[in-house]
Structure formats: C-alpha cells, structure tokens
Design an enzyme around this catalytic site. Structure first.
Site, PDB file in Angstrom:
ATOM      1  N   HIS A 166      15.690 -13.193 -29.701  1.00  0.00           N
ATOM      2  CA  HIS A 166      16.243 -14.524 -29.444  1.00  0.00           C
ATOM      3  C   HIS A 166      16.402 -15.267 -30.769  1.00  0.00           C
ATOM      4  O   HIS A 166      15.481 -15.970 -31.207  1.00  0.00           O
ATOM      5  CB  HIS A 166      15.321 -15.315 -28.508  1.00  0.00           C
ATOM      6  CG  HIS A 166      15.154 -14.691 -27.149  1.00  0.00           C
ATOM      7  ND1 HIS A 166      14.311 -13.629 -26.938  1.00  0.00           N
ATOM      8  CD2 HIS A 166      15.721 -14.992 -25.958  1.00  0.00           C
ATOM      9  CE1 HIS A 166      14.358 -13.294 -25.650  1.00  0.00           C
ATOM     10  NE2 HIS A 166      15.203 -14.101 -25.036  1.00  0.00           N
TER      11      HIS A 166
ATOM     12  N   HIS B 272      21.534 -17.990 -27.737  1.00  0.00           N
ATOM     13  CA  HIS B 272      20.158 -17.969 -27.226  1.00  0.00           C
ATOM     14  C   HIS B 272      19.483 -16.634 -27.487  1.00  0.00           C
ATOM     15  O   HIS B 272      18.366 -16.576 -28.005  1.00  0.00           O
ATOM     16  CB  HIS B 272      20.146 -18.272 -25.728  1.00  0.00           C
ATOM     17  CG  HIS B 272      18.785 -18.151 -25.101  1.00  0.00           C
ATOM     18  ND1 HIS B 272      17.811 -19.114 -25.243  1.00  0.00           N
ATOM     19  CD2 HIS B 272      18.221 -17.166 -24.351  1.00  0.00           C
ATOM     20  CE1 HIS B 272      16.720 -18.744 -24.599  1.00  0.00           C
ATOM     21  NE2 HIS B 272      16.947 -17.556 -24.047  1.00  0.00           N
TER      22      HIS B 272
ATOM     23  N   GLU C 249      -2.159 -28.319  -9.532  1.00  0.00           N
ATOM     24  CA  GLU C 249      -2.819 -27.014  -9.590  1.00  0.00           C
ATOM     25  C   GLU C 249      -2.353 -26.165 -10.776  1.00  0.00           C
ATOM     26  O   GLU C 249      -3.164 -25.547 -11.478  1.00  0.00           O
ATOM     27  CB  GLU C 249      -2.592 -26.234  -8.286  1.00  0.00           C
ATOM     28  CG  GLU C 249      -3.302 -26.808  -7.075  1.00  0.00           C
ATOM     29  CD  GLU C 249      -2.446 -27.816  -6.313  1.00  0.00           C
ATOM     30  OE1 GLU C 249      -2.843 -28.227  -5.209  1.00  0.00           O
ATOM     31  OE2 GLU C 249      -1.359 -28.187  -6.843  1.00  0.00           O
TER      32      GLU C 249
ATOM     33  N   HIS D  35      -2.762 -23.603   5.643  1.00  0.00           N
ATOM     34  CA  HIS D  35      -3.995 -23.678   4.861  1.00  0.00           C
ATOM     35  C   HIS D  35      -4.865 -22.426   5.017  1.00  0.00           C
ATOM     36  O   HIS D  35      -5.989 -22.403   4.518  1.00  0.00           O
ATOM     37  CB  HIS D  35      -4.805 -24.907   5.290  1.00  0.00           C
ATOM     38  CG  HIS D  35      -4.249 -26.205   4.786  1.00  0.00           C
ATOM     39  ND1 HIS D  35      -2.946 -26.578   4.977  1.00  0.00           N
ATOM     40  CD2 HIS D  35      -4.831 -27.210   4.079  1.00  0.00           C
ATOM     41  CE1 HIS D  35      -2.743 -27.772   4.427  1.00  0.00           C
ATOM     42  NE2 HIS D  35      -3.874 -28.167   3.871  1.00  0.00           N
TER      43      HIS D  35
END
Length: 663
Positions: free
Chosen positions: A28, A263, A411, A472
């Site tokens: 890259h 890129h 999280e 859950h």
C-alpha cells in the site's frame, strides 16, 4: 525552521516504500507517500525512543492505526537504527520476514501493536494513554517523574469511519487524556474512491463534541506547520488532541496521486521513475539511502540512549527514596507475581451455594489486593457481571489511580482499550454478557494474535438466562471461541472451579483467557474443594468416580456438571455406573500428556454422553464415534430459566434416558 536535509530524508522514506512494494509486488504505497512528512517530523523532533532498547518503559508510544501503511513505519525503524535492516525492507511481505504486510507486535522491533483491522489502533492507543496515567499517579512522587511519556497514533479516514474509533474517542475525551495525540492523515480518499462517496462528517465538530482539542494543518508537506501543531497538542494536558493534516495520497506519483488508485498495488517501473523525478531523486539503484540521511537520523539514537540513561539514574534515586514503591513498580514491569497470592483465593464447602459470577467476583476482589496491576471493568454491566472492585475508586480524570474503568456501553472499544492496557504492563479484565462478545470479537482476536494476557469475564453463559430471551442467550459462542487460536476458555462448574479458573487466568501470560460464568445459583459440588485447583489447571478431570466398573462417562462443563452428578446418582440406583468428568477447558486439556488424557477419558470406555447448553460443534472429538452429545443447536426462547432449560432437554430424567439408550 526545519533544515533542508529533511526533504532528502522524507523522500528516502518514500523511495524505500515504493522500492519495497515494487519488489514484493504487493503493498500500500499511497498512505506512506502522503504521510511521510508528518511521520518524519513526529519521529525526528518529538518521539521519545531508544532504538537500541525498543522496550524501554518510559518511551513514547506510537501506534500506526492505518496499518496498511506499514512501510512508512518500517522505513523509519530502519533509518533510525532499530534492528530492521535494508535486507528486511527488501523482504517486505515475504514469509518469515521482520516486515510483514501489516505491523505485527513481537515480530518487528519497534512495533508497539498489531494493526491492520482499521479503527483498532485508536482504542489501543487510548489504552496505552490510560495506563501511562495510572502508573504516573500511582508511582510518581515530587521530583521523581519516573512515568512521563506520551502516546501517539497515526490514523486515516478509514480508521475514523470505523465505529470503534468513535467509541474510544468518546471515552478518551471523557477521561481528559491530554497525553494522547492522534495525527490524522486526511487525504479525502478511501479504497473505493473519493471519501465524499460515503463520508461527509464534520470531523472537527465531532471530536470537539467528544472533548478533544482539534488542530488543523492545511498542507501536509509544510514541516514547520506540522511541528507547530504537535507542539500545540502537547501543550494541552487536559484534552486529547486530533491533528488533522491535509495530505495527498500517493504524493509524487503523477498518474495516481490524489486518487483511490494510489491506495494499494505497486507503482510499476515507469511510474516509479516519474515519482523519483518529482522527488528530485538522483540515485538509480533501488533501496539507496544517502549517508546524509543516516546522519540526519543518528541523533535519534544518541538522544534516546541519553534519555534512557537519565531515566535509569532517576530510577536509582527513586529506589533509595521510595524502596517499597520501587519494588512494586519493578515487579509489575518484570511480570513477576506477588508472594502467596494464590493461597488467598476463596474455597467453598458443600453448604455454599452461589452463582459462578458471584464466586468470580469474590476471587477478583481478593486478587485486586495482591495485584496492583489488575484493573478493568464492564460495558455498563457491573451490577450483573459482578466485576466491580469494591475497595477501589473509579478510573476517572480526577482519579487516574482508580482501578474500576467505566467503559460505558462500548464493548468493542472496551476490548481494544484492554489490548492497549496489556501492551503497557497492566493486567486488564473486561466484562459483558457472553452473547455480547459478538460486539468485541475483532479486538479479542487481536488479543489472541498478540498473545496478550487480557482476561475476559463473560457472564450469563447459556439459555438459563431465561426471560431475557434468545437475543441474550448464547448458543454458538463457545464453539466459535474454541476455534480461535491462542485463546484459553474456562467454564467452571461451581465456586471452587471458579477460584481455580482465576488462578489459571492470572498465570496465563501467553494469550487471553475467557471465563464463561453463569447467573444462576449452583451447589458446591462434592470433590471440587480437593480436586478443582489441579483439575481445572489441566482442563478436565474425574470429578466423581463410578461406584463400580464404569459403563460410561458423563462429560460436562459449567452448570451442566451438577446435572451430570444428579444423573450419575439415578443411574447408580439402577446398577449403571458412570464417572462424571468436569471439562472446563478444552485448550488446557489438549496440553496434557497422553497418559493423563487416557486417565480422564479412557479409550476403552466408548459410552460417553456430553452435556453442554450450547452448540455441539467440536464435541465429537471427546464424545467419540459411539457417544452422544446433548447440546442446543437452535436459538433459545423466552421464559423462566428453569423452564427453558427443561424445554431443551437438560433435565435429570432426559440425561438418564439418553445414556441408557447407548447401552
């Protein structure tokens, strides 16, 4: 004023980049060509480092969040005297080289973190900055700033599009991490095209709303402007800083610069020739480094050695003035254990009944008094996961020595920040419901890839969650994490196994440990007080021997072990004898000798019934060709926990029935 040699040095970084990528025929180039000036200014004038001792504690940390631009980092490491040679650059992206496609922690000297999955470098740097503040407040004393360094990261547009960077930036602003500086390579291009196709945020306003200082550099080739911006960022110790530096992707490669074509992929011989002409590069051979460039970078090494020597002298004086603090500080840095820590873990009698999440809390709170480096929290679930350290403050801007981190409902950032904490000598634990591990899996994967000793406390481990319903109730999660390399999973059956699991977790310094814990109250099982400490450390053990010659085995984990014990007693009344095997960890069991494995799971006993409230995937290895697996291979349902468990067949009568069908 930055001297003229800087232009030659920056163009050397660029030419080493394009030569390495051309030789590898992969890589890259776009980001390194555009970001070389900002990286040079940071590396040459600001970054506190010692190339001859990359792990010196009081160095500044630099995380390349835009990890695809790895050649930018490798070129800087080589030029400044790290153990990265020109041959290493020539072996870019080759098998077994020190210069892999994306930076890998532990592979290349000077690489602070494994990066590549975009966005994660930013929370990793946040974790490092938090650790620096914790150590500084805990150990610094007047006249003794033994912890005094900064954390930098270089990111791109892609990093800031990933949600985890926003989660982490929000928390960093809340915590006022003023020693955290992000250099944003703002080139308005992503892999598929112009950034405007998918991204039109006002980045400045967004980060200011997080509580960050935002500084703009209009010309990514203006070294003095970049230098002034970094100085301004360093001057604000109450806010993290984002320096947006406008650059041109693929700078100097005339047919692709400023476009998404820059890129990735090598430039090719003709484009390389044109780029080097634009850089006024007069050297024909590839991988050429002018001697003047090596001289330009030589000061980094000499200054680094002096800085470390000065720090070592300060540390010697600190030892004389604060011997107890010095002993604890160096214990943590050396990764040593406190005296008698394991003996303090709780043990439970048959009269004790408690959930494994509660037993975990008790063990954790005891360990926190022995391990100063043990720090962590949950994703806004302390009351449920029971991971609060009761005798310690929160980690906040006013109390950086606090041990309870309020991660909020973040999280993914929580786990990625934990990686940064672990890379900076702390022992982090993080927690959420097991089913929500899906939100943080990519960061846990990097924990495993870097072999970081992060402890993941996952509670609410099965359909026993009940009335919260299938959203859950984890089903496939154990199987999926068991498939991940370098991860140790423990699903304890009672309080004694949970204490033993925490002992394993603290000793495991070669990768993450997952504690899979339940919400429901469980009995203390006969035999665990005597057997669990060793048995859990081995991954599986015979908890309850058959009363006669065994007709088979009941193999279980977690809450299902007590179900197996009940079924064993019913079968015994019918003169059917089975041994109950508690198997909290496949990974630990697989490390045992063949002799031990045969003792626990004798080959001649083929009637084996496995009990686990989750996916059956992988259990055939232990059930054997003639065994059966009681599992749950569909999503759960909403209802009282005991009723949901029974609906899926996890009742004594059904266990007995399933085993008898094998006879």
């Amino acid at each position: 004023m930055i001297p003229p040699i800087s232009t030659l040095s920056i163009n050397t970084i660029r030419t080493l980049t394009i030569d390495s990528i051309e030789k590898a025929q992969h890589g890259h180039p776009g980001m390194p060509l555009g970001a070389a000036p900002m990286a040079y200014v940071l590396w040459k004038y600001f970054l506190k480092q010692n190339p001859k001792h990359p792990s010196w504690f009081n160095r500044d940390r630099l995380v390349l969040s835009a990890g695809h631009g790895s050649m930018l980092l490798y070129a800087l490491l080589h030029l400044s005297g790290y153990d990265v040679s020109l041959d290493d650059l020539k072996n870019f992206r080759q098998l077994g080289s020190k210069t892999p496609g994306h930076p890998e922690y532990g592979v290349t000297p000077g690489v602070e973190a494994t990066t590549g999955p975009l966005g994660q470098g930013i929370p990793t740097a946040v974790g490092m900055a938090m650790s620096e503040r914790y150590f500084a407040e805990k150990f610094n004393r007047e006249g003794f700033p033994i912890v005094d360094h900064l954390t930098y990261t270089i990111c791109g547009d892609g990093d800031l599009m990933e949600g985890v960077s926003s989660e982490a930036a929000s928390l960093a602003g809340h915590l006022k991490l003023g020693r955290l500086i992000v250099l944003y390579d703002s080139n308005n291009v992503s892999l598929d095209g112009n950034l405007s196709l998918a991204y039109s945020d006002d980045t400045k306003k967004r980060f200011e709303s997080y509580g960050w200082q935002v500084i703009s550099v209009s010309d990514g080739n203006d070294l003095d402007e970049i230098k002034a911006a970094i100085r301004l960022a360093q001057s604000d110790l109450t806010r993290p800083s984002l320096i947006e530096i406008k650059t041109t992707i693929g700078y100097g490669a005339p047919s692709i610069e400023g476009t998404h074509k820059a890129h990735s992929d090598p430039l090719g011989p003709e484009e390389i020739k044109r780029a080097k002409q634009n850089y006024n590069w007069h050297y024909n051979e590839p991988f050429y480094v002018p001697e003047a460039v090596y001289q330009d970078f030589a000061s980094i090494q000499s200054e680094g050695e002096k800085r470390e020597a000065d720090w070592n002298n300060l540390l010697t004086k600190y030892k004389q003035s604060y011997p107890e603090l010095y002993t604890e500080f160096t214990r943590i840095l050396n990764g040593d254990f406190p005296l008698n820590w394991e003996a303090q873990l709780p043990a439970y009698d048959l009269t004790d009944q408690l959930a494994t999440r509660v037993a975990s809390s008790q063990a954790l709170n005891i360990l926190a008094h022995s391990f100063t480096e043990l720090i962590g929290g949950s994703a806004d679930l302390d009351a449920s996961t029971r991971t609060r350290l009761k005798d310690f403050d929160d980690f906040q801007a006013q109390t950086y020595s606090g041990r309870n981190i309020r991660f909020g409902v973040r999280e993914f950032a929580m786990a990625a920040i934990a990686n940064g904490l672990a890379l900076h000598h702390l022992r982090p634990f993080v927690s959420t419901f097991f089913v929500f591990s899906d939100y943080l899996r990519p960061a846990l994967r990097l924990s495993a890839l870097m072999k970081l000793p992060v402890i993941y406390v996952f509670t609410h481990d099965s359909v026993a969650v009940g009335q919260d319903g299938p959203t859950h109730q984890p089903i496939e999660h154990l199987a999926s994490f068991r498939a991940m390399p370098n991860v140790t999973i423990l699903r304890p059956a009672d309080g004694n196994e949970t204490s033993a699991a925490w002992a394993v977790a603290m000793k495991n310094q070669d990768g993450p440990t997952l504690l899979i814990l339940g919400r429901q109250t469980l009995p203390t099982l006969e035999g665990t007080k005597e057997k669990a400490r060793e048995g859990v450390s081995r991954g599986a053990y015979v908890l309850s021997e058959a009363a006669g010659d065994p007709d088979g085995l009941l193999i279980a984990t977690g809450s299902e072990v007590h179900l197996a014990i009940k079924a064993q007693k019913v079968l015994e009344k019918e003169n059917i004898y089975v041994s109950v095997i508690s198997m909290p960890s496949w990974e630990l069991f697989e490390k045992q000798s063949e002799t031990y494995k045969e003792r626990v799971l004798p080959r001649k006993i083929t009637k084996r019934l496995v009990l686990e409230m989750g996916s059956r995937l992988g259990w055939r290895e232990y059930a054997g060709a003639f065994g059966k697996i009681m599992s749950i291979d569909e999503f759960g349902c909403s209802g009282p926990g005991d009723q949901v468990i029974e609906k899926f067949g996890f009742a004594v009568d059904n266990v007995v029935k399933q085993f008898k069908e094998m006879l």
